[in-house]
Design an enzyme around this catalytic site. Structure first.
Site, PDB file in Angstrom:
ATOM      1  N   HIS A 199       0.745  -1.110  -0.167  1.00 45.99           N
ATOM      2  CA  HIS A 199      -0.133   0.237  -0.051  1.00 45.99           C
ATOM      3  C   HIS A 199       0.781   0.968   0.351  1.00 45.99           C
ATOM      4  CE1 HIS A 199      -3.682  -2.020   2.114  1.00 45.99           C
ATOM      5  NE2 HIS A 199      -3.528  -2.271   0.805  1.00 45.99           N
ATOM      6  N   GLU A 224       1.560   3.870   1.918  1.00 42.65           N
ATOM      7  CA  GLU A 224       1.824   3.913   3.662  1.00 42.65           C
ATOM      8  C   GLU A 224       3.717   3.607   3.601  1.00 42.65           C
ATOM      9  OE1 GLU A 224      -1.994   4.388   5.254  1.00 42.65           O
ATOM     10  OE2 GLU A 224      -1.406   3.165   3.509  1.00 42.65           O
ATOM     11  N   ALA A 242     -20.964   8.642 -29.106  1.00 40.13           N
ATOM     12  CA  ALA A 242     -20.112   9.585 -30.190  1.00 40.13           C
ATOM     13  C   ALA A 242     -21.407  10.274 -30.956  1.00 40.13           C
ATOM     14  CB  ALA A 242     -19.414   9.114 -30.956  1.00 40.13           C
ATOM     15  N   ARG A 292      -6.606  -0.286 -27.013  1.00 41.58           N
ATOM     16  CA  ARG A 292      -5.350  -0.803 -27.491  1.00 41.58           C
ATOM     17  C   ARG A 292      -4.376   0.611 -28.346  1.00 41.58           C
ATOM     18  NH1 ARG A 292      -9.685  -2.101 -29.818  1.00 41.58           N
ATOM     19  NH2 ARG A 292      -9.640  -0.931 -31.724  1.00 41.58           N
ATOM     20  N   GLY A 296     -25.609   0.332 -27.522  1.00 41.87           N
ATOM     21  CA  GLY A 296     -26.000   1.249 -28.012  1.00 41.87           C
ATOM     22  C   GLY A 296     -27.519   1.997 -27.410  1.00 41.87           C
ATOM     23  N   ARG A 326     -30.228   2.158 -27.657  1.00 44.06           N
ATOM     24  CA  ARG A 326     -32.155   1.676 -26.920  1.00 44.06           C
ATOM     25  C   ARG A 326     -31.141   0.718 -25.386  1.00 44.06           C
ATOM     26  NH1 ARG A 326     -34.569  -3.761 -28.803  1.00 44.06           N
ATOM     27  NH2 ARG A 326     -35.139  -2.415 -30.557  1.00 44.06           N
ATOM     28  N   SER A 366     -32.138   2.937 -21.568  1.00 42.94           N
ATOM     29  CA  SER A 366     -32.176   2.204 -19.810  1.00 42.94           C
ATOM     30  C   SER A 366     -31.937   2.395 -19.108  1.00 42.94           C
ATOM     31  CB  SER A 366     -32.789   0.666 -20.721  1.00 42.94           C
ATOM     32  OG  SER A 366     -31.051   0.054 -20.614  1.00 42.94           O
TER      33      SER A 366
END
Length: 343
Positions: A44, A46, A152, A205, A282, A284, A288
């Site tokens: 961690h 610290e 987009a 990528r 997409g 839809r 939702s």
């Protein structure tokens, strides 16, 4: 504390489901040690901070102040408790950005330090420290992943053509930015039509860092096996109504059609310890999430020089607040948050 946050951000994409943490050790007006959580399961912040102190400065540790962006852990996980190490090194004062909401910590680290006689100051740049680990806080406090919606669109608000052909909207600079976003999130989600028509790899990528877990909604398991999301290059989860089965890097996760898909996906990701999801489409599927108020951010890339006469209309959303924007050549990237959430 600003430096702690700066250091912590170096762990982005590499430490989940742990939080990003930075630590700084200060003697007088001089920093003698710095560290951050570099990789899940490893030391961690610290520990790395203390280990970075030069040999000639080790005698100063017991006269220094430890600054850390998140409450030091007090439990044995994959590493020993950081609170114990701080006590062992006789550091007299610890300044903490914010408390850790994880149930095994949540005040226990602070209590342990104070019980040992250390001076503890907390709540320094608290909002900034919470923002740093918004995914971790959402996951542990609300028991669901942090949800980012992204799409987009053309200048006139279309995200695709009507004929099913793939419409390339964003430019190369924005595409690289999207891959950076992918490297920062634990998973990425698309619907059936997007997987079929666009055949995306859903991998990182174009930027350094990890590839997120790929998530696909395919309720009837109608998608052909030759699609790129099934190429076994990254872990892939298929949400469907027919079977629950795991093979190699592919998990078929069964859900039901009579309950909200959005909430079932959210619950599944919580159970699978996946702390964040980037929903890429997409229309839809995105709608939702919007209709059920299940999102924490929306990121919209708009090609300001592209318009099409007919096409698929971008998702419609109300009660959001523009919090930031940037211009990448022909593209504008807008960042939104729900108005109801104080940030």
């Amino acid at each position: 504390m600003h430096r702690c946050i700066e250091l912590a951000q170096k762990g982005a994409g590499n430490v989940a489901p742990n939080p990003m943490v930075g630590a700084v050790l200060v003697y007088g007006d001089r920093i003698i040690g710095e560290g951050w959580h570099r990789e899940y399961g490893q030391a961690h912040a610290e520990v790395n901070c203390i280990n970075s102190v030069k040999a000639e400065d080790t005698m100063l540790i017991k006269e220094s102040v430890m600054y850390v962006s998140l409450e030091p852990c007090a439990h044995y996980g994959k590493t020993p408790p950081c609170a114990d190490l701080i006590i062992q090194k006789k550091i007299p004062k610890v300044v903490i950005g914010c408390r850790d909401p994880f149930k095994e910590v949540d005040g226990k680290g602070i209590e342990k330090l104070m019980t040992a006689g250390l001076e503890v100051e907390e709540g320094i740049l608290e909002n900034e420290c919470r923002e740093l680990n918004k995914r971790f806080f959402m996951f542990n406090a609300q028991h669901r992943p942090y949800i980012i919606l992204k799409w987009a669109q053309t200048a006139n608000g279309k995200i695709g053509g009507n004929g099913g052909e793939r419409l390339l909207i964003s430019n190369d600079y924005s595409n690289r930015q999207v891959h950076k976003w992918r490297s920062e999130e634990a998973s990425i989600l698309v619907g059936t039509n997007t997987a079929l028509l666009d055949n995306p790899s859903l991998t990182n990528r174009l930027y350094t860092g990890n590839t997120p877990v790929r998530l696909v909604v395919d309720m009837q398991l109608s998608l052909p096996g030759h699609l790129k999301v099934f190429d076994n290059t990254a872990k892939t989860i298929v949400f469907n109504s027919l079977k629950h089965e795991e093979k190699d890097k592919l998990l078929y996760y069964q859900v039901t059609e009579d309950v909200s898909l959005v909430h079932q996906v959210s619950n599944a990701l919580y159970l699978l310890k996946i702390q964040s999801v980037l929903v890429e489409g997409g229309a839809r599927l995105l709608q939702s999430f919007i209709d059920e108020d299940m999102f924490d951010e929306i990121r919209v890339i708009t090609n300001t020089q592209l318009e099409i006469k007919e096409g698929i209309t971008a998702p419609q959303v109300e009660n959001i607040l523009l919090t930031d924007s940037m211009q990448l050549s022909t593209d504008t990237i807008a960042y939104y948050h729900p108005k109801t959430i104080a940030r």
